[in-house]
Design an enzyme around this catalytic site. Structure first.
Site, PDB file in Angstrom:
ATOM      1  N   CYS A 170      -6.873 -16.186 -11.081  1.00 52.99           N
ATOM      2  CA  CYS A 170      -8.286 -16.056 -10.749  1.00 52.99           C
ATOM      3  C   CYS A 170      -9.187 -15.795 -11.955  1.00 52.99           C
ATOM      4  O   CYS A 170      -9.411 -16.675 -12.750  1.00 52.99           O
ATOM      5  CB  CYS A 170      -8.455 -15.010  -9.651  1.00 52.99           C
ATOM      6  N   GLU A 202      -3.836 -16.272  -5.033  1.00 49.82           N
ATOM      7  CA  GLU A 202      -3.632 -14.918  -5.566  1.00 49.82           C
ATOM      8  C   GLU A 202      -3.395 -13.943  -4.396  1.00 49.82           C
ATOM      9  O   GLU A 202      -3.990 -14.101  -3.318  1.00 49.82           O
ATOM     10  CB  GLU A 202      -4.916 -14.518  -6.319  1.00 49.82           C
ATOM     11  N   VAL A 262     -14.561 -15.160  -5.690  1.00 50.61           N
ATOM     12  CA  VAL A 262     -15.757 -14.646  -5.020  1.00 50.61           C
ATOM     13  C   VAL A 262     -17.039 -15.049  -5.752  1.00 50.61           C
ATOM     14  O   VAL A 262     -18.096 -15.118  -5.152  1.00 50.61           O
ATOM     15  CB  VAL A 262     -15.707 -13.103  -4.853  1.00 50.61           C
ATOM     16  N   LYS A 290      -1.501 -10.750 -14.420  1.00 54.24           N
ATOM     17  CA  LYS A 290      -2.907 -11.095 -14.691  1.00 54.24           C
ATOM     18  C   LYS A 290      -3.464 -10.313 -15.880  1.00 54.24           C
ATOM     19  O   LYS A 290      -3.430  -9.072 -15.900  1.00 54.24           O
ATOM     20  CB  LYS A 290      -3.726 -10.818 -13.428  1.00 54.24           C
TER      21      LYS A 290
HETATM   22  C1  ACM Z   1     -10.740 -12.448  -8.851  1.00 54.70           C
HETATM   23  O1  ACM Z   1     -10.331 -12.415 -10.000  1.00 54.70           O
HETATM   24  N1  ACM Z   1      -9.931 -12.356  -7.823  1.00 54.70           N
HETATM   25  C2  ACM Z   1     -12.178 -12.593  -8.568  1.00 54.70           C
END
Ligand code: ACM
Length: 265
Positions: free
Chosen positions: A145, A40, A172, A111
């Site tokens: 992510c 990402e 994370v 996203k």
């Molecule tokens: C994330 O969605 N980059 C934690």
């Protein structure tokens, strides 16, 4: 059908697209594969402090330097690339992923589920969760992510026929790599999670990224899992057709066994 899939893990330079294009080009040099997934926001870095930071490192599709450079690598290497980037569309920014195919075709996913401070800078994606042909016509879905936290993301793409879920990430939280085993298993799909390493920010805002990029098979088997601080590219051969088989016993096909009438979503 034998199909080579790869996952790339590295540490992006914060707010330095040129340097990141160079790092990625070096890592992809000589790669023999059919599909490779990159992290990402791998062109810009992650932890933006201002809208100006996003503006300075965002990309307009299809003319940006990174989009063009990676498209050329895909054509030269004869493989598909999925990579994450900050997309600019007029005044709006999206945390996006692009599929770049060796024949020059491309598709963009924005996203859907934004994480934490991403909400300060990005607009939630409006593309929906779709399935696209990668090299050889293999059907891939893209999610980015934190989309992993919502099982509906992978399920939607699997129900649309995705064979491989491509998952550019900057993880994370500590759970995703294990949770993706269930995402692959419950949907009977391959998944490729490409994560970054290193850290950004300081104090309360410090984010440390967890590495451990991985490639999973349709029963949740771990085909590749990288180390937490490793940099490189790993490749395995898979048979994407296995993802078309949703039978878990002679009497259970997991998609036709679903009981949507009882799912109060
Ligand atoms: C994330 O969605 N980059 C934690």
């Amino acid at each position: 059908m034998s199909y080579r899939v790869s996952v790339l893990q590295f540490e992006p330079a914060y707010l330095n697209p040129r340097e990141n294009i160079s790092r990625l080009t070096q890592l992809l040099e000589g790669l023999e594969t059919d599909l490779v997934v990159l992290p990402e926001l791998c062109i810009s870095g992650y932890l933006f402090r201002s809208r100006e930071d996003v503006m300075a490192t965002s990309e307009v599709v299809p003319t940006s330097e990174a989009f063009t450079a990676l498209g050329e690598l895909a054509a030269k290497g004869d493989y598909s690339i999925v990579y994450g980037f900050a997309e600019r569309d007029g005044d709006t920014f999206y945390n996006s992923a692009a599929l770049l195919n060796p024949d020059g075709s491309h598709h963009v996913y924005r996203k859907t589920h934004l994480y934490y401070r991403e909400k300060l800078f990005f607009t939630p994606g409006n593309t929906g969760l779709n399935v696209y042909p990668a090299k050889g016509g293999v059907k891939i879905g893209m999610m980015v992510c934190f989309d992993w936290y919502f099982p509906e993301s992978a399920r939607t793409m699997a129900m649309k026929g995705a064979q491989i879920i491509c998952h550019p990430s900057n993880l994370v939280l500590p759970w995703c790599q294990q949770a993706m085993i269930t995402r692959s298993l419950e949907n009977r799909v391959f998944s490729i999670t490409s994560n970054r390493i290193g850290s950004e920010g300081e104090g309360d805002l410090k984010h440390s990224f967890t590495g451990m990029s991985q490639i999973l098979a349709t029963k949740g088997e771990i085909l590749v899992r990288m180390e937490r601080e490793e940099i490189g590219v790993k490749t395995v051969e898979i048979d994407p057709a296995l993802a078309l088989d949703k039978n878990v016993s002679d009497m259970n096909e997991i998609f036709s066994d679903r009981r949507p009438a009882f799912y109060e979503l």
